[in-house]
Scaffold this active site. Structure first.
Site, mmCIF file in Angstrom:
data_model
loop_
_atom_site.group_PDB
_atom_site.id
_atom_site.type_symbol
_atom_site.label_atom_id
_atom_site.label_comp_id
_atom_site.label_asym_id
_atom_site.label_seq_id
_atom_site.Cartn_x
_atom_site.Cartn_y
_atom_site.Cartn_z
ATOM 1 N N GLU A 1 0.814 -1.207 0.000
ATOM 2 C CA GLU A 1 0.000 0.000 0.000
ATOM 3 C C GLU A 1 0.855 1.267 0.000
ATOM 4 O O GLU A 1 0.488 2.269 -0.634
ATOM 5 C CB GLU A 1 -0.951 -0.004 1.203
ATOM 6 C CG GLU A 1 -2.017 -1.085 1.132
ATOM 7 C CD GLU A 1 -2.833 -1.002 -0.152
ATOM 8 O OE1 GLU A 1 -3.105 0.119 -0.623
ATOM 9 O OE2 GLU A 1 -3.193 -2.061 -0.683
ATOM 10 N N HIS B 1 1.789 2.047 -3.556
ATOM 11 C CA HIS B 1 0.699 2.727 -4.269
ATOM 12 C C HIS B 1 0.699 4.222 -3.952
ATOM 13 O O HIS B 1 0.661 5.072 -4.850
ATOM 14 C CB HIS B 1 -0.652 2.146 -3.843
ATOM 15 C CG HIS B 1 -0.992 0.835 -4.456
ATOM 16 N ND1 HIS B 1 -0.837 0.559 -5.795
ATOM 17 C CD2 HIS B 1 -1.522 -0.305 -3.904
ATOM 18 C CE1 HIS B 1 -1.228 -0.674 -6.044
ATOM 19 N NE2 HIS B 1 -1.649 -1.220 -4.910
#
Length: 213
Positions: A23, A26
């Site tokens: 994450e 990202h």
């Protein structure tokens, strides 16, 4: 019993590490492309607490593939929305692939006869390969769906986007069919590729480690 406890003790930090880098990647790529959404919402962090999705974590524990809480992204900040979205979506799986590559090198060339070290390497390898491959599946809302949607023509992308609401149901259905009807879908899509990629990255030593478990 002691062996089971030691495995769980290893799996928890490895899980947290794997979903966190996914994450974070990202959010970091989105930020580099001009989107401050994740940073403004406190998600551009390596603190795993902010990235845990309970269902995804359970799936990762049980099946060695799963998902985390999606980092908020606003593609309107990207100069090229389609290209930026593809790069942002690729960043998560590629971070896990990089972790798996590094782990594979450690297994190949720096394997030590220390039980806890061996467990860390095995779980690090398979959890990161699992996260990478699972999230690359072109089923909404997984990363692969964003990559595919933004690679299609506008008309096809719109049609694909409209069926996205069925994605979670498709994923849930595949898992149920595989576990209760023994269809072998997950084995074909994920488990077999996971072992093939693990063997490529880690070499023959992975067989030794798995046999010892």
């Amino acid at each position: 019993m002691t062996s089971d406890i030691s495995q769980w003790i290893v799996r928890i930090p490895v899980l947290l590490f794997s979903i966190t880098i996914h994450e974070y990647a990202h959010g970091r790529v989105a930020y580099a492309l001009g989107d401050p959404t994740a940073k403004n919402m406190g998600r551009l962090t390596l603190n795993p607490i902010y990235h845990i999705d309970p269902l995804g974590a359970i799936a990762l524990f049980l099946f060695n593939f799963g998902w985390a809480k999606p980092v908020p992204v606003n593609p309107l900040y990207f100069k090229n929305i389609r290209k930026g979205t593809i790069l942002m979506a690729l960043a998560g799986p590629m971070s896990n692939l990089l972790a798996a590559v590094v782990t594979g090198l450690l297994i190949r060339y720096f394997l030590l006869p220390i039980r806890i070290y061996e467990l860390v390497l095995v779980y690090m390898l398979f959890m990161n390969i699992g996260l990478c491959l699972f999230n690359l599946l072109p089923i909404p809302p997984l990363d692969g769906s964003h990559i595919l949607e933004n690679s299609l023509s506008p008309d096809m992308a719109q049609a694909y986007h409209e069926i996205g609401r069925y994605g979670p149901g498709i994923i849930f259905g595949i898992v149920l069919l595989d576990n209760f009807a023994h269809t072998g879908i997950l084995n074909f899509l994920l488990l077999r590729p996971m072992f093939i990629l693990a063997s490529i990255l880690a070499g023959p030593n992975i067989g030794y480690l798995l046999h010892g478990m």
